[in-house]
Scaffold this motif. Structure first.
Motif, PDB file in Angstrom:
ATOM      1  N   GLY A 116     -47.271 -52.192  10.521  1.00 44.79           N
ATOM      2  CA  GLY A 116     -47.608 -50.972  11.241  1.00 44.79           C
ATOM      3  C   GLY A 116     -47.607 -49.741  10.366  1.00 44.79           C
ATOM      4  N   ALA A 117     -48.152 -48.671  10.930  1.00 46.61           N
ATOM      5  CA  ALA A 117     -48.159 -47.370  10.261  1.00 46.61           C
ATOM      6  C   ALA A 117     -47.330 -46.370  11.059  1.00 46.61           C
ATOM      7  CB  ALA A 117     -49.588 -46.859  10.119  1.00 46.61           C
ATOM      8  N   ARG A 118     -47.239 -46.637  12.363  1.00 48.01           N
ATOM      9  CA  ARG A 118     -46.468 -45.763  13.254  1.00 48.01           C
ATOM     10  C   ARG A 118     -45.536 -46.625  14.090  1.00 48.01           C
ATOM     11  NH1 ARG A 118     -51.563 -43.419  13.388  1.00 48.01           N
ATOM     12  NH2 ARG A 118     -52.265 -44.662  15.140  1.00 48.01           N
ATOM     13  N   VAL A 119     -44.470 -45.997  14.551  1.00 43.00           N
ATOM     14  CA  VAL A 119     -43.503 -46.714  15.373  1.00 43.00           C
ATOM     15  C   VAL A 119     -43.157 -45.870  16.599  1.00 43.00           C
ATOM     16  CG1 VAL A 119     -41.488 -45.837  14.100  1.00 43.00           C
ATOM     17  CG2 VAL A 119     -41.322 -48.000  15.352  1.00 43.00           C
ATOM     18  N   TYR A 120     -42.994 -46.562  17.724  1.00 42.62           N
ATOM     19  CA  TYR A 120     -42.559 -45.942  18.980  1.00 42.62           C
ATOM     20  C   TYR A 120     -41.246 -46.604  19.384  1.00 42.62           C
ATOM     21  CZ  TYR A 120     -47.508 -44.609  19.562  1.00 42.62           C
ATOM     22  OH  TYR A 120     -48.771 -44.107  19.400  1.00 42.62           O
ATOM     23  N   SER A 121     -40.426 -45.876  20.110  1.00 35.63           N
ATOM     24  CA  SER A 121     -39.192 -46.466  20.638  1.00 35.63           C
ATOM     25  C   SER A 121     -38.784 -45.721  21.901  1.00 35.63           C
ATOM     26  CB  SER A 121     -38.065 -46.385  19.604  1.00 35.63           C
ATOM     27  OG  SER A 121     -37.593 -45.058  19.493  1.00 35.63           O
ATOM     28  N   SER A 122     -37.736 -46.221  22.523  1.00 30.05           N
ATOM     29  CA  SER A 122     -37.201 -45.496  23.678  1.00 30.05           C
ATOM     30  C   SER A 122     -36.497 -44.238  23.172  1.00 30.05           C
ATOM     31  CB  SER A 122     -36.216 -46.383  24.446  1.00 30.05           C
ATOM     32  OG  SER A 122     -35.076 -46.635  23.657  1.00 30.05           O
ATOM     33  N   LYS A 123     -36.294 -43.305  24.043  1.00 31.10           N
ATOM     34  CA  LYS A 123     -35.613 -42.054  23.684  1.00 31.10           C
ATOM     35  C   LYS A 123     -34.215 -42.355  23.144  1.00 31.10           C
ATOM     36  CE  LYS A 123     -35.024 -37.539  23.748  1.00 31.10           C
ATOM     37  NZ  LYS A 123     -35.362 -36.858  22.523  1.00 31.10           N
ATOM     38  N   LEU A 135     -41.683 -45.494   8.482  1.00 35.88           N
ATOM     39  CA  LEU A 135     -42.930 -45.328   9.237  1.00 35.88           C
ATOM     40  C   LEU A 135     -42.900 -44.010   9.998  1.00 35.88           C
ATOM     41  CD1 LEU A 135     -43.395 -48.900  10.801  1.00 35.88           C
ATOM     42  CD2 LEU A 135     -44.518 -47.959   8.775  1.00 35.88           C
ATOM     43  N   SER A 136     -44.081 -43.511  10.279  1.00 35.04           N
ATOM     44  CA  SER A 136     -44.216 -42.284  11.051  1.00 35.04           C
ATOM     45  C   SER A 136     -43.744 -42.548  12.480  1.00 35.04           C
ATOM     46  CB  SER A 136     -45.684 -41.861  11.036  1.00 35.04           C
ATOM     47  OG  SER A 136     -45.919 -40.855  11.977  1.00 35.04           O
ATOM     48  N   TYR A 137     -42.860 -41.690  12.972  1.00 34.88           N
ATOM     49  CA  TYR A 137     -42.375 -41.852  14.350  1.00 34.88           C
ATOM     50  C   TYR A 137     -43.401 -41.215  15.281  1.00 34.88           C
ATOM     51  CZ  TYR A 137     -39.292 -42.341  18.308  1.00 34.88           C
ATOM     52  OH  TYR A 137     -38.755 -42.721  19.517  1.00 34.88           O
ATOM     53  N   ALA A 138     -43.971 -42.043  16.193  1.00 35.37           N
ATOM     54  CA  ALA A 138     -45.092 -41.584  17.018  1.00 35.37           C
ATOM     55  C   ALA A 138     -44.682 -41.136  18.414  1.00 35.37           C
ATOM     56  CB  ALA A 138     -46.139 -42.689  17.117  1.00 35.37           C
ATOM     57  N   GLY A 139     -43.467 -41.410  18.811  1.00 34.86           N
ATOM     58  CA  GLY A 139     -43.049 -40.937  20.123  1.00 34.86           C
ATOM     59  C   GLY A 139     -42.196 -41.938  20.875  1.00 34.86           C
ATOM     60  N   ASN A 140     -41.866 -41.517  22.090  1.00 34.60           N
ATOM     61  CA  ASN A 140     -40.981 -42.321  22.928  1.00 34.60           C
ATOM     62  C   ASN A 140     -41.763 -43.178  23.915  1.00 34.60           C
ATOM     63  OD1 ASN A 140     -39.064 -39.403  22.911  1.00 34.60           O
ATOM     64  ND2 ASN A 140     -38.435 -41.271  21.906  1.00 34.60           N
ATOM     65  N   LEU A 141     -41.140 -44.296  24.250  1.00 35.06           N
ATOM     66  CA  LEU A 141     -41.676 -45.228  25.248  1.00 35.06           C
ATOM     67  C   LEU A 141     -40.725 -45.294  26.427  1.00 35.06           C
ATOM     68  CD1 LEU A 141     -42.292 -48.281  22.898  1.00 35.06           C
ATOM     69  CD2 LEU A 141     -44.060 -46.813  23.827  1.00 35.06           C
ATOM     70  N   ASP A 142     -41.259 -45.662  27.546  1.00 36.73           N
ATOM     71  CA  ASP A 142     -40.407 -45.939  28.700  1.00 36.73           C
ATOM     72  C   ASP A 142     -40.013 -47.415  28.608  1.00 36.73           C
ATOM     73  OD1 ASP A 142     -39.048 -45.825  31.086  1.00 36.73           O
ATOM     74  OD2 ASP A 142     -40.847 -46.076  32.316  1.00 36.73           O
ATOM     75  N   ALA A 143     -38.926 -47.678  27.892  1.00 34.02           N
ATOM     76  CA  ALA A 143     -38.479 -49.052  27.667  1.00 34.02           C
ATOM     77  C   ALA A 143     -36.962 -49.066  27.575  1.00 34.02           C
ATOM     78  CB  ALA A 143     -39.091 -49.606  26.385  1.00 34.02           C
ATOM     79  N   ILE A 144     -36.384 -50.237  27.801  1.00 32.69           N
ATOM     80  CA  ILE A 144     -34.924 -50.339  27.708  1.00 32.69           C
ATOM     81  C   ILE A 144     -34.461 -50.490  26.264  1.00 32.69           C
ATOM     82  CG2 ILE A 144     -34.528 -51.206  30.029  1.00 32.69           C
ATOM     83  CD1 ILE A 144     -34.397 -54.034  28.891  1.00 32.69           C
ATOM     84  N   GLY A 145     -35.385 -50.745  25.372  1.00 31.60           N
ATOM     85  CA  GLY A 145     -35.042 -50.875  23.959  1.00 31.60           C
ATOM     86  C   GLY A 145     -36.166 -51.542  23.206  1.00 31.60           C
ATOM     87  N   GLY A 146     -35.963 -51.659  21.888  1.00 32.68           N
ATOM     88  CA  GLY A 146     -36.981 -52.266  21.052  1.00 32.68           C
ATOM     89  C   GLY A 146     -37.959 -51.229  20.544  1.00 32.68           C
ATOM     90  N   ILE A 147     -39.027 -51.728  19.924  1.00 31.40           N
ATOM     91  CA  ILE A 147     -40.020 -50.825  19.329  1.00 31.40           C
ATOM     92  C   ILE A 147     -41.428 -51.346  19.580  1.00 31.40           C
ATOM     93  CG2 ILE A 147     -38.503 -50.010  17.479  1.00 31.40           C
ATOM     94  CD1 ILE A 147     -40.016 -51.996  15.602  1.00 31.40           C
TER      95      ILE A 147
END
Length: 183
Positions: A116-123, A135-147
């Motif tokens: 990957g080039a960007r990564v998303y994760s939960s807040k 990696l470039s942090y691209a933002g938050n996801l509505d998830a319980i965890g993981g990326i």
């Protein structure tokens, strides 16, 4: 006297003819009665055989229906149990210690970061993910965890969220239950 002899001969002939006809009638009646008895026996036997076959079929149908109902109830209970396990697993993941969350994220990133080039994760995981990856942090996801990892142009996304992993395991389990029930 000649007339008496003729009358007597006629009477004897008629009497013999009556006896012969009566004997033939008795024989024919006996034959008809015997045939009727045979037909009655055959009909009764056929009816009895048909009734036994119908009873056997009904018995088998009742057993099959009962077995199917037991299987359906059992599999519904399994699904209920899977639903409970799913909810409990989500709660366990949410309440996992920060060190364990970091360890899991580190393992995922070490294996797949190059994809990957960007990564998303939960807040909740944002700070840990930023610390663990370049990696470039691209933002938050509505998830319980993981990326979620994404390539440069955003056309490929690799979902390593715990939600997604848990959902896949859950759906495979449901498929197995469905196969047991209907397969």
């Amino acid at each position: 006297m000649g007339l008496e002899i003729v009358v007597k001969d006629i009477q004897e002939g008629a009497s013999a003819e009556v006896s012969r006809i009566k004997a033939e009638g008795d024989a024919k009646a006996s034959e008809i009665i015997n045939e009727a008895k045979e037909v009655q026996k055959k009909t009764l036997g056929d009816s009895l055989a048909k009734a036994e076959e119908d009873l056997q079929n009904l018995h088998q149908q009742v057993i099959s229906s009962a077995n199917l109902e037991v299987k359906r109830i059992t599999l519904n209970k399994r699904k209920d149990l899977l639903d409970k396990v799913y909810v409990q697993t989500v709660e366990k993941i949410k309440s996992m210690p920060a060190s364990k969350k970091e360890e899991l994220l580190k393992n995922i990133l070490s294996k797949y970061e190059a994809s990957g080039a960007r990564v998303y994760s939960s807040k909740d995981s944002e700070d840990i993910v930023k610390k663990l990856t370049s990696l470039s942090y691209a933002g938050n996801l509505d998830a319980i965890g993981g990326i979620v990892l994404e390539n440069e142009d955003g056309t490929v996304r690799l979902d390593f969220t715990y939600d997604s992993i848990l959902k896949n395991v859950y759906e495979r389990s449901l498929k197995q239950i469905s196969d047991l029930l209907y397969g």
